[in-house]
Design a protein around this motif. Structure first.
Motif, mmCIF file in Angstrom:
data_model
loop_
_atom_site.group_PDB
_atom_site.id
_atom_site.type_symbol
_atom_site.label_atom_id
_atom_site.label_comp_id
_atom_site.label_asym_id
_atom_site.label_seq_id
_atom_site.Cartn_x
_atom_site.Cartn_y
_atom_site.Cartn_z
ATOM 1 N N MET A 161 0.846 -1.170 0.000
ATOM 2 C CA MET A 161 0.000 0.000 0.000
ATOM 3 C C MET A 161 0.887 1.227 0.000
ATOM 4 N N ARG A 190 5.088 -0.452 -2.367
ATOM 5 C CA ARG A 190 5.389 -1.785 -1.849
ATOM 6 C C ARG A 190 6.544 -2.377 -2.634
ATOM 7 N N ASP A 247 0.846 0.831 -8.670
ATOM 8 C CA ASP A 247 0.686 -0.190 -7.642
ATOM 9 C C ASP A 247 -0.719 -0.112 -7.050
ATOM 10 N N LEU A 248 -1.159 1.088 -6.702
ATOM 11 C CA LEU A 248 -2.485 1.260 -6.114
ATOM 12 C C LEU A 248 -3.584 0.879 -7.103
ATOM 13 N N ARG A 262 -4.276 -2.926 -7.899
ATOM 14 C CA ARG A 262 -4.856 -3.821 -6.895
ATOM 15 C C ARG A 262 -6.293 -4.160 -7.272
ATOM 16 N N ARG A 263 -6.669 -5.375 -6.967
ATOM 17 C CA ARG A 263 -7.997 -5.859 -7.320
ATOM 18 C C ARG A 263 -9.083 -4.911 -6.821
ATOM 19 N N SER A 294 -9.618 -1.764 -7.345
ATOM 20 C CA SER A 294 -9.343 -0.325 -7.244
ATOM 21 C C SER A 294 -9.906 0.454 -8.426
ATOM 22 N N VAL A 321 -12.480 -6.936 1.123
ATOM 23 C CA VAL A 321 -11.586 -6.396 0.092
ATOM 24 C C VAL A 321 -12.063 -5.014 -0.332
ATOM 25 N N ARG A 371 -9.861 -1.578 -0.106
ATOM 26 C CA ARG A 371 -9.574 -0.714 -1.254
ATOM 27 C C ARG A 371 -10.091 0.695 -1.012
ATOM 28 N N GLU A 397 -7.647 2.444 1.167
ATOM 29 C CA GLU A 397 -6.447 2.826 0.418
ATOM 30 C C GLU A 397 -6.712 4.008 -0.505
#
Length: 108
Positions: A1, A13, A26-27, A30-31, A33, A61, A65, A68
């Motif tokens: 994160m 990460r 990266d953000l 993520r699944r 997002s 999840v 998200r 984040e």
């Protein structure tokens, strides 16, 4: 994160550089997002409505998200209890629109 470093840079990460593009990718990679951002592009949604819009994504999840995306400054929790895009989140979604238009042409 992605986390705020003391210098104000977002860390990635597994990355020592903390390059902004890498933190963003990266953000967004993520699944769920991108799907969350896409579903919020027009109107704020409650957690339940967002979960339904995201094909019944796991509540755990989905909340991870949302946390984040809130920490990154793209999503905010409104006074009415629904999640919506911040100005930065709307700007990010606008950058997806040319890709969306391309995808629509491509699928034909």
């Amino acid at each position: 994160m992605a986390r705020q470093a003391a210098s104000g840079e977002r860390r990635v990460r597994g990355s020592r550089t903390g390059r902004p593009i890498m933190a963003l990718l990266d953000l967004l990679g993520r699944r769920w997002s991108l799907r969350i951002l896409w579903e919020l592009r027009e109107d704020p949604l409650t957690s339940r409505a967002l979960r339904t819009a995201c094909d019944e994504a796991s509540p755990t999840v989905l909340q991870a998200r949302l946390t984040e995306l809130r920490e990154a400054g793209f999503v905010e929790l409104g006074d009415s209890g629904g999640y919506g895009l911040t100005a930065l989140g709307r700007e990010l979604c606008e950058t997806f629109m040319p890709l969306h238009r391309f995808a629509e042409r491509w699928k034909r």
